[in-house]
Design a protein around this motif. Structure first.
Motif, PDB file in Angstrom:
ATOM      1  N   HIS A  54       0.819  -1.216   0.000  1.00 40.32           N
ATOM      2  CA  HIS A  54       0.000   0.000   0.000  1.00 40.32           C
ATOM      3  C   HIS A  54       0.853   1.267   0.000  1.00 40.32           C
ATOM      4  O   HIS A  54       0.640   2.171  -0.821  1.00 40.32           O
ATOM      5  N   HIS A  55       1.812   1.341   0.923  1.00 41.63           N
ATOM      6  CA  HIS A  55       2.670   2.539   0.933  1.00 41.63           C
ATOM      7  C   HIS A  55       3.456   2.632  -0.369  1.00 41.63           C
ATOM      8  O   HIS A  55       3.610   3.722  -0.940  1.00 41.63           O
ATOM      9  N   TYR A  58       1.440   4.289  -3.076  1.00 42.03           N
ATOM     10  CA  TYR A  58       1.362   5.750  -2.971  1.00 42.03           C
ATOM     11  C   TYR A  58       2.646   6.395  -3.486  1.00 42.03           C
ATOM     12  O   TYR A  58       2.606   7.419  -4.178  1.00 42.03           O
ATOM     13  N   LEU A  62       2.891   8.914  -6.567  1.00 41.57           N
ATOM     14  CA  LEU A  62       3.436  10.258  -6.385  1.00 41.57           C
ATOM     15  C   LEU A  62       4.543  10.531  -7.388  1.00 41.57           C
ATOM     16  O   LEU A  62       4.570  11.607  -8.008  1.00 41.57           O
ATOM     17  N   ASN A  91      -1.662  10.869  -3.469  1.00 47.37           N
ATOM     18  CA  ASN A  91      -0.476  10.027  -3.333  1.00 47.37           C
ATOM     19  C   ASN A  91       0.591  10.671  -2.453  1.00 47.37           C
ATOM     20  O   ASN A  91       1.270   9.978  -1.688  1.00 47.37           O
ATOM     21  N   GLY A  94      -0.616  10.171   1.018  1.00 46.71           N
ATOM     22  CA  GLY A  94      -0.429   8.779   1.413  1.00 46.71           C
ATOM     23  C   GLY A  94       0.999   8.492   1.826  1.00 46.71           C
ATOM     24  O   GLY A  94       1.258   7.770   2.795  1.00 46.71           O
ATOM     25  N   HIS A  95       1.943   9.071   1.095  1.00 47.03           N
ATOM     26  CA  HIS A  95       3.361   8.877   1.413  1.00 47.03           C
ATOM     27  C   HIS A  95       3.727   9.567   2.735  1.00 47.03           C
ATOM     28  O   HIS A  95       4.343   8.957   3.623  1.00 47.03           O
ATOM     29  N   GLN A 169      -6.441  10.520   2.058  1.00 50.41           N
ATOM     30  CA  GLN A 169      -5.047  10.692   2.433  1.00 50.41           C
ATOM     31  C   GLN A 169      -4.692  12.166   2.642  1.00 50.41           C
ATOM     32  O   GLN A 169      -3.518  12.549   2.548  1.00 50.41           O
TER      33      GLN A 169
END
Length: 226
Positions: A54-55, A58, A62, A91, A94-95, A169
């Motif tokens: 998941h990470h 993102y 990005l 994104n 999210g990061h 996010q």
């Protein structure tokens, strides 16, 4: 639930534009512990999926969005730049959010859940009457999120501790808050362990909060206001 205002969105887009021209690729930070560190609160299986898949998604999103944004900026394509802002926001958030989240956690055997004496502990006692009441309030606000999002303990613009929720996010910083502690309320953060009983996840995650990390963020944020 707070939404990011237009000024914050423009600021974020401007900051992105400044770095898009000559930037290195974003990468997923290593976990500061083993995948099984947070068990039984969060399983190794969830941590591996959450961090590695998941990470990573993102971060990939990005990097791709920033690349397209730089190309649009180079050809002065304002319409394309505007159209890319939601991808950058989602994104990028999210990061940033997950990078904070990993640092906010630590296993119980290494001090997870233990709030050390100090400025943060005094502020929590003063504003909330103690850690128990704080966790109750944060959990209630986070459980009320419709869909996906994050629950936050922050330092607000007045220099006080605050409880904030953000959708999807969206970042706490974009709402003018300094993020201290983030709780991921997306299903991918808990579903394999807790199924649909997310209240238990919210209750248990306090057992693995890295309060030393949260206290460090608080001290730095307070110092920056002086």
């Amino acid at each position: 639930m707070l939404s990011i205002n237009r000024t914050a969105m423009r600021t974020a887009a401007t900051q992105t534009a400044r770095v898009c021209g000559a930037r290195s690729k974003h990468t997923v930070p290593d976990l500061p512990y083993d995948y099984n560190e947070l068990e039984p609160v969060i399983s190794a299986k969830i941590m591996k999926l959450h961090h590695d898949k998941h990470h990573a998604a993102y971060v990939a999103g990005l990097n791709a969005a920033e690349e397209k944004y730089a190309e649009a900026q180079a050809r002065n394509d304002v319409q394309a730049q505007v159209q890319l802002q939601p991808l950058l926001r989602f994104n990028g958030g999210g990061h940033v959010n997950h990078s904070i989240f990993w640092q906010n956690l630590i296993g119980e055997k290494r001090g997870g859940g233990e709030l050390p004496a100090g400025a943060l502990q005094l502020a929590i006692d003063k504003q909330f009457g103690g850690l128990g009441e704080l966790s109750t309030r944060v959990n209630a606000r986070t459980a009320a999120i419709q869909g996906s999002g994050w629950g936050w303990l922050t330092l607000n613009g007045d220099g006080k501790l605050d409880i904030l929720t953000t959708a999807n996010q969206d970042m706490a910083a974009a709402a003018g808050h300094v993020p201290l502690l983030g709780i991921d309320a997306w299903e991918h953060a808990y579903y394999l362990d807790y199924n649909n009983v997310k209240a238990e996840y919210f209750k248990n995650i306090w057992r693995v909060v890295n309060w030393k990390d949260v206290a460090r963020r608080y001290d730095e944020a307070v110092a920056q206001r002086k």
